[in-house]
Design a protein around this motif. Structure first.
Motif: not given
Length: 132
Positions: A46-53
């Motif tokens: 989630k920190a690497i890719f804030p837009n996980q979905p």
């Protein structure tokens, strides 16, 4: 005369360079043991890719030691299929922490890696209230 000035400049330059080499201090040793990189990446996704979905399927490569600006680090590559637009990212790890990440570039050699699926931890299911 020019040759003498040039020779003097080279000699003095050589003395300066030897001073740099003698006073060179290496950075502090990092923890070089291989990290549990799959867990580290999964725990920090989630920190690497804030837009996980929006990521789609995630795949991860093996890990290998590389030289980083912050010293020796482990590199793993992530491949994601963001809705049919495959993207590759380089993740750098030191002492069980992600120290850097970026879109994969040629020097990272992520294009040469073999990938396997990365399983992300599922959020704990909300506890259902018992029926009364």
């Amino acid at each position: 005369m020019r040759a003498q000035v040039l020779a003097l400049a080279l000699i003095l330059g050589g003395c300066s360079a030897s001073e740099l080499v003698q006073n060179w201090t290496s950075p502090p040793e990092a923890d070089l043991s291989q990290p549990n990189y799959r867990r580290i990446v999964a725990d920090n996704i989630k920190a690497i890719f804030p837009n996980q979905p929006l990521l789609g399927e995630l795949e991860i490569s093996g890990v290998r030691m590389v030289d980083h600006l912050k010293g020796a680090a482990w590199l793993t590559c992530l491949k994601l299929d963001a809705h049919g637009n495959p993207q590759i990212y380089a993740i750098f790890i030191q002492a069980d922490k992600i120290i850097d990440q970026r879109a994969g570039i040629v020097i990272d050699q992520c294009y040469k890696e073999t990938y396997s699926p990365l399983e992300l931890p599922t959020p704990a299911a909300a506890k259902k209230k018992p029926a009364t």
